[in-house]
Design a protein around this motif. Structure first.
Motif, PDB file in Angstrom:
ATOM      1  N   GLY A 157      -1.951  -6.688   2.762  1.00  0.00           N
ATOM      2  CA  GLY A 157      -1.153  -7.159   1.847  1.00  0.00           C
ATOM      3  C   GLY A 157      -0.273  -8.388   2.041  1.00  0.00           C
ATOM      4  O   GLY A 157      -0.653  -9.144   2.974  1.00  0.00           O
ATOM      5  N   ALA A 158       0.607  -8.619   1.412  1.00  0.00           N
ATOM      6  CA  ALA A 158       1.373  -9.854   1.595  1.00  0.00           C
ATOM      7  C   ALA A 158       2.858  -9.526   1.333  1.00  0.00           C
ATOM      8  O   ALA A 158       3.333  -8.554   0.633  1.00  0.00           O
ATOM      9  CB  ALA A 158       1.212 -10.776   0.411  1.00  0.00           C
ATOM     10  N   PRO A 159       4.025  -9.995   2.159  1.00  0.00           N
ATOM     11  CA  PRO A 159       5.375  -9.411   2.140  1.00  0.00           C
ATOM     12  C   PRO A 159       5.896  -9.838   0.772  1.00  0.00           C
ATOM     13  O   PRO A 159       6.024 -11.160   0.026  1.00  0.00           O
ATOM     14  CB  PRO A 159       5.882 -10.359   3.212  1.00  0.00           C
ATOM     15  N   THR A 160       6.827  -8.775   0.259  1.00  0.00           N
ATOM     16  CA  THR A 160       7.867  -9.225  -0.754  1.00  0.00           C
ATOM     17  C   THR A 160       8.939  -8.592  -0.485  1.00  0.00           C
ATOM     18  O   THR A 160       8.831  -7.740   0.339  1.00  0.00           O
ATOM     19  CB  THR A 160       7.356  -8.892  -2.095  1.00  0.00           C
ATOM     20  N   GLN A 161      10.297  -8.746  -1.034  1.00  0.00           N
ATOM     21  CA  GLN A 161      11.621  -7.945  -0.512  1.00  0.00           C
ATOM     22  C   GLN A 161      11.169  -6.316  -0.989  1.00  0.00           C
ATOM     23  O   GLN A 161      11.403  -5.663  -0.114  1.00  0.00           O
ATOM     24  CB  GLN A 161      12.695  -8.592  -1.441  1.00  0.00           C
ATOM     25  N   PRO A 162      10.855  -6.086  -2.068  1.00  0.00           N
ATOM     26  CA  PRO A 162      10.631  -4.502  -2.191  1.00  0.00           C
ATOM     27  C   PRO A 162       9.372  -3.862  -1.512  1.00  0.00           C
ATOM     28  O   PRO A 162       9.311  -2.989  -0.948  1.00  0.00           O
ATOM     29  CB  PRO A 162      10.174  -4.358  -3.906  1.00  0.00           C
ATOM     30  N   GLY A 163       8.438  -4.946  -1.087  1.00  0.00           N
ATOM     31  CA  GLY A 163       7.225  -4.413  -0.361  1.00  0.00           C
ATOM     32  C   GLY A 163       7.780  -4.030   1.239  1.00  0.00           C
ATOM     33  O   GLY A 163       7.275  -3.083   1.818  1.00  0.00           O
ATOM     34  N   VAL A 164       8.480  -5.077   1.811  1.00  0.00           N
ATOM     35  CA  VAL A 164       9.094  -4.651   3.362  1.00  0.00           C
ATOM     36  C   VAL A 164       9.887  -3.668   3.198  1.00  0.00           C
ATOM     37  O   VAL A 164      10.040  -2.697   4.288  1.00  0.00           O
ATOM     38  CB  VAL A 164       9.591  -6.027   3.978  1.00  0.00           C
ATOM     39  N   ALA A 165      10.646  -3.360   2.172  1.00  0.00           N
ATOM     40  CA  ALA A 165      11.569  -2.186   2.162  1.00  0.00           C
ATOM     41  C   ALA A 165      10.692  -0.826   2.011  1.00  0.00           C
ATOM     42  O   ALA A 165      11.098   0.286   2.655  1.00  0.00           O
ATOM     43  CB  ALA A 165      12.557  -2.329   0.792  1.00  0.00           C
TER      44      ALA A 165
END
Ligand code: NAG
Length: 390
Positions: A157-165
């Motif tokens: 995947g690739a990081p986003t704010q909701p993703g890393v949360a």
């Protein structure tokens, strides 16, 4: 004969024009989501290069003390992670374990566990991070679960704010599923990982789940406030030149996608909290930690008086009232907060709120990346969360 300077004027002008152009280009690029995501997370920087995560021993960890594993997220990303056994557990084994993965549930039940969220760039195998696992597993007798967020290391995947949360929550759930009691998990974040830690802590608090606590090492209060104070390589203040043209600064700040506003999460975070920052941190100034500590303290202080835009318009009486209000706030703060200076190390500020402690350690040394490996910082963590005397 005309004397030729070391650098002719026209060359100097060209150099300045080029630097100015680079700066403008960099700021414009930051407003484009793709570049912003890459600059903020720096997940494409896979340091150490060509790491074999199956061999934690190659990075200095003891044979079979660390288990390489995968954590699945709710939205089907697969995260690379390391589980490091507490030294006190590892050393209690009669021999080097031949199936260390089988020992995880016992280790989780018998020892506290640090759920570690690293900062931006590089992977869980970065030397500075290994030093944290070594110190936490030995001096703090804790197990460690260290994940690489989506897009980092060998994670998908690739990081986003909701993703890393979501990644953080998946790691938490993994620990619980493997038998860790919630109150034996200490959430520890460094730098960007402090924002991730705060998101997880707020989410857990909303669900009335109580971890052992949260530790924020070298945090920032929010990305927009960080941009205001951030210096590229500790030298070029990113937003300073823009501050002279306020609308350009506003334009850039409005385009921050991953805002990571830890300061606004503060009222939602319930359990004990420890914030630590080094005075010699050249990436993120310790004023960010002071602001976060103040945010925890603020509900217990009289409101900050608002200064009118034109202070000269205040009458003598209005001035006196304002000053009295400020003095009252200061007095109240001094009553609530105990500050202890530890010679040559730094200062520990703390206050009790209901049943929980909020601590702020301001150390003299450690810089940005090595704050968590300062023994003094570890000791305050150990004492605050009862990790000693086991
Ligand atoms: C370490 O664990 C692996 C299995 O994960 C096992 O094959 C190996 O023998 C172990 N090493 C030692 C020194 O026991």
């Amino acid at each position: 004969m005309p004397s030729q300077g070391f650098l002719s004027l026209s060359t100097a002008r060209k150099v300045f024009a080029a630097l100015g152009g680079l700066y403008v280009a960099a700021v414009v690029l930051l407003t484009i989501p793709y570049f912003q995501t890459h600059t903020m997370f720096l997940h494409a920087v896979k340091i150490p290069l060509f790491a074999n995560f199956d061999m934690p021993e190659h990075f200095g960890l003891a044979p079979n003390k660390t288990i390489n594993l995968k954590v699945e997220t709710a939205d089907k990303e697969t995260l690379g992670a390391w589980f490091v056994l507490s030294d006190s557990f590892y050393h209690s084994l009669p021999t080097i374990p031949s199936q260390p993965a089988d020992l995880i549930p016992t280790a989780l039940k018998t020892h506290p566990t640090i759920l570690f969220f690293h900062g931006n760039a590089a992977t869980r195998a970065l030397s500075a991070r290994i030093q944290h696992y070594t110190a936490f597993s030995s001096r703090l007798s804790a197990n460690i679960l260290a994940i690489d967020y989506r897009g980092f290391g060998d994670s998908t995947g690739a990081p986003t704010q909701p993703g890393v949360a979501r990644d953080a929550r998946a790691a938490w759930n993994w620990l619980i599923k493997n038998g860790a009691p919630a109150d034996q998990i200490l959430i520890v974040g460094h730098s960007l990982g402090t924002a991730v830690s705060a998101l997880l802590a707020a989410e857990l608090s909303d669900e009335d789940i109580s971890p052992k606590g949260v530790v924020l090492l070298s945090p920032f209060s929010s990305i927009s406030k960080l941009l205001e104070t951030y210096s590229i390589l500790g030298v070029v203040p990113l937003m300073k030149p823009l501050a002279t043209i306020p609308w350009v600064a506003r334009f850039v700040l409005r385009r921050v996608i991953h805002t990571f506003e830890t300061d606004t999460l503060v009222p939602r975070i319930k359990g004990p909290v420890l914030i630590a920052h080094a005075e010699n941190d050249w990436d993120i100034p310790y004023s960010h930690s002071e602001a976060l500590f103040d945010a925890f303290l603020d509900p217990h202080l009289p409101p900050t008086p608002e200064l009118p835009a034109n202070a000269a318009s205040l009458s003598q009486d209005e001035w006196s009232a304002l000053m009295a209000q400020l003095a009252q706030r200061k007095e109240m703060r001094e009553k609530l907060v105990t500050s202890v200076e530890l010679r040559n190390f730094g200062t520990v500020h703390e206050f009790m709120e209901g049943g929980r402690k909020v601590v702020y350690v301001q150390s003299l040394a450690g810089g940005h990346d090595y704050l968590g490996v300062q023994e003094g910082v570890q000791d305050v963590i150990g004492r605050t969360f009862g990790l000693f005397g086991r």
